[in-house]
Every structure is written in C-alpha cells, then in structure tokens.
Scaffold this motif. Structure first.
Motif, short mmCIF file in Angstrom:
data_model
loop_
_atom_site.label_atom_id
_atom_site.label_comp_id
_atom_site.label_asym_id
_atom_site.label_seq_id
_atom_site.Cartn_x
_atom_site.Cartn_y
_atom_site.Cartn_z
N MET A 105 0.83 -1.20 0.00
CA MET A 105 0.00 0.00 0.00
C MET A 105 0.86 1.26 0.00
O MET A 105 0.54 2.25 -0.66
N GLU A 106 1.98 1.23 0.73
CA GLU A 106 2.86 2.39 0.77
C GLU A 106 3.55 2.60 -0.58
O GLU A 106 3.68 3.73 -1.05
N GLU A 107 3.99 1.51 -1.22
CA GLU A 107 4.64 1.63 -2.52
C GLU A 107 3.69 2.18 -3.58
O GLU A 107 4.07 3.06 -4.36
N THR A 108 2.46 1.69 -3.61
CA THR A 108 1.50 2.20 -4.59
C THR A 108 1.07 3.62 -4.26
O THR A 108 0.81 4.42 -5.16
N ARG A 109 0.99 3.94 -2.96
CA ARG A 109 0.66 5.32 -2.58
C ARG A 109 1.70 6.29 -3.11
O ARG A 109 1.36 7.34 -3.68
N LYS A 110 2.97 5.94 -2.94
CA LYS A 110 4.04 6.81 -3.43
C LYS A 110 3.96 6.95 -4.95
O LYS A 110 4.15 8.05 -5.49
N GLU A 111 3.69 5.86 -5.66
CA GLU A 111 3.60 5.92 -7.11
C GLU A 111 2.42 6.79 -7.56
O GLU A 111 2.53 7.59 -8.48
N ASN A 112 1.29 6.65 -6.89
CA ASN A 112 0.11 7.43 -7.26
C ASN A 112 0.31 8.92 -7.00
O ASN A 112 -0.16 9.76 -7.76
N VAL A 113 1.04 9.25 -5.93
CA VAL A 113 1.35 10.66 -5.64
C VAL A 113 2.21 11.24 -6.77
O VAL A 113 1.96 12.35 -7.26
N VAL A 114 3.24 10.49 -7.18
CA VAL A 114 4.11 10.95 -8.27
C VAL A 114 3.31 11.11 -9.55
O VAL A 114 3.47 12.10 -10.29
N ALA A 115 2.40 10.16 -9.84
CA ALA A 115 1.59 10.25 -11.05
C ALA A 115 0.70 11.48 -11.02
O ALA A 115 0.52 12.15 -12.05
N ASP A 116 0.13 11.79 -9.87
CA ASP A 116 -0.73 12.97 -9.76
C ASP A 116 0.06 14.27 -9.97
O ASP A 116 -0.42 15.21 -10.59
N ILE A 117 1.28 14.29 -9.45
CA ILE A 117 2.13 15.47 -9.62
C ILE A 117 2.47 15.66 -11.09
O ILE A 117 2.40 16.78 -11.63
#
Length: 303
Positions: free
Chosen positions: A286-298
């Motif tokens: 969950m933490e790994e995908t959260r970090k990826e989704n944050v980067v994608a949103d940016i």
C-alpha cells in the motif's frame, strides 16, 4: 520472587565487577545500583558482593547465584528476539495478475526483501480470480472492477492506457505523427478487452473501422511483449512499462491516456485471520503504490 530490577542490577554489576559500570549500562546512578543490590541481599538474607575501594567481588554465594540468573536473562533476551523475528517472518503465498507481477511487483521485490528478510514468499502468476477459499493462496492481486464477494478489497493503482510500439516497427515512409497514422500498422488486442482500442480511437477523434486488426492475445503483458518484438502497436499502461520506455525498447506514441473502469486490487478472504506476513506485505504494498500514485498525480498536474 525477588524484584526483577534488582536482579538486572545484580547481573550487570557481577558482569562488570563494578557498580559504576553497571550504572552506566543501565543509565542510573551508582548509588541506585548499590541500593538495589542491598535490597536484593536483604531479601535473600545473603551477602552477594564484597566491597573494596576499586571494585566489587562476588562472594561464594554470589558466584553460585549469578550462573542461573545470567541464564535466565539470556533466555528472556532470546525469547524476545524470537518473538520479534516471528512478527517479521513467516510464509506468504501470493497469486498475482501477470502484468502487475512482471512489470511492477518484481522490480520492487528487492525493497520488500530488504525490509522483511525473514518472510518467505511464494508467488504464482494468475490470469483471473483465484478461488482463495479452495486453495493455499493467502492473498492475491486482481485486475478488475473491485467487486468480488466475500473478499477484503484494497485499491492499489488504476490502469491508464496509451499506444506503445517498438521503434523498429515504424517505416521511414510511414511515420506516426497523429493517431490516424496508426491505420497503416497492426493493432495488438487483449482478447477479453476488445473494446479498449475502439474506445481509445473514438476518444481521439478517429474512426476505428479504418484500422487494421492485428494479433489477439490473452493478456496485456503479452501484447506489450509482442509490441516490443515489433509485431504491432499495443495499448498499455506506460507506468508498467517505464523501464522499456526509458531504454528505448518501446516508445510512447501519444500521451493520450484512456482511463478504464478496471484497476489493480489486493484481496484476501474476509474470514481469514491476517498473519504477520500478510500484514507486512499489505503495509509495504500500500505504501509503494501510494508513493507511485502521488508521483503520477504530480506529473499529471504539470501537463
């Protein structure tokens, strides 16, 4: 039973042969150590140390007592270490959608293994929903709409599709500058998701009936592999193919993405007791995908 704190002071002082060194180790004052030792001796009715100006020396009774006490503290330390290790260890069996497994999970497994070296993982690739109640699989990563009965479902990441192909596919006299230019090349389709190319082309103002039908394959992972071999153009999630795109093995033809109603989810049975290994993997994932989704949103906000 004598007070545990006095036994700790006794063991430390006996090991160091000094109240001062025991005090430094236990982060208390030498007088506190002396007080605890006197209390223990009073409790036992036996003198444990002979005091001298420079050091303390175990009496015969103290020598007799320190062996079992030292063994007890070693057992306590070992039991505590074993318990902590058990919470970070264990066995976990996973079934994972092929594209997520090869393109996303495996490149990140080194991170998980470094964080949880004592967890033994068994991973299998699974195209569809696995019968978790009738198998030894603990958890699975499904691709779909998130609606599965009797399962705990945790959203991981969306699927966003755009055209990719090998640079060797493109002919010098037939460049691909607009979506309409792709009509000169075969399109690679996922057999159970035939609507994706139709929807992407319509979204970009192109009539699908003018496009060549290419290979029909069983998964997005296979269409991406076929695209890398120069067999056609695949609709793929560029986030899952980042390494191939960075290396130039594949090129992203248009940064126009089709958002589907399907995503990746971590699932397990509702009635299943969550083991420490399952909890650790879920937290890490969950933490790994959260970090990826944050980067994608940016990145999306910059466009």
């Amino acid at each position: 039973m004598p007070p545990l704190n006095s036994l700790k002071c006794f063991e430390s002082a006996a090991r160091h042969g000094s109240f001062n060194r025991a005090a430094n180790e236990l982060n208390v004052t030498p007088s506190a150590i002396s007080h605890q030792i006197k209390g223990l001796e009073s409790f036992l009715g036996i003198e444990l140390f002979r005091r001298t100006k420079r050091k303390v020396i175990l009496t015969e009774a103290g020598e007799q007592y320190i062996g079992p006490i030292k063994s007890i503290f070693e057992q306590l330390e070992s039991a505590t270490a074993d318990l902590k290790s058990a919470q970070k260890g264990g066995y976990l069996s996973l079934a994972v959608a092929p594209a997520f497994l090869t393109r996303w999970l495996m490149p990140r497994m080194e991170s998980f293994q470094a964080q949880y070296p004592d967890i033994e993982l068994e991973i299998t690739s699974s195209m569809g929903a696995v019968g978790l109640s009738n198998s030894d699989i603990d958890m699975a990563i499904y691709f779909g709409n998130g609606e599965w009965d009797d399962l705990e479902v945790h959203y991981l990441r969306p699927i966003s599709l755009a055209p990719v192909c090998s640079p060797k596919l493109i002919k010098p006299n037939q460049p691909i500058n607009t979506p309409e230019d792709m009509r000169f090349y075969p399109l690679l389709h996922v057999s159970k998701r035939r609507d994706e190319w139709h929807d992407w082309l319509k979204q970009n103002g192109v009539d699908p009936k003018f496009f060549r039908r290419g290979l029909m394959l069983s998964s997005g992972s296979l269409t991406a592999g076929a695209a890398a071999q120069g067999l056609g153009i695949s609709l793929a999630d560029s986030g899952l193919l980042s390494e191939e795109i960075k290396s130039g093995e594949l090129i992203l033809l248009f940064d126009h993405h089709l958002r589907t109603n399907r995503s990746f989810y971590l699932v397990y049975e509702k009635r299943r007791a969550v083991t420490p290994a399952m909890a650790a993997f879920k937290e890490w994932l969950m933490e790994e995908t959260r970090k990826e989704n944050v980067v994608a949103d940016i990145e999306a906000s910059k466009k």
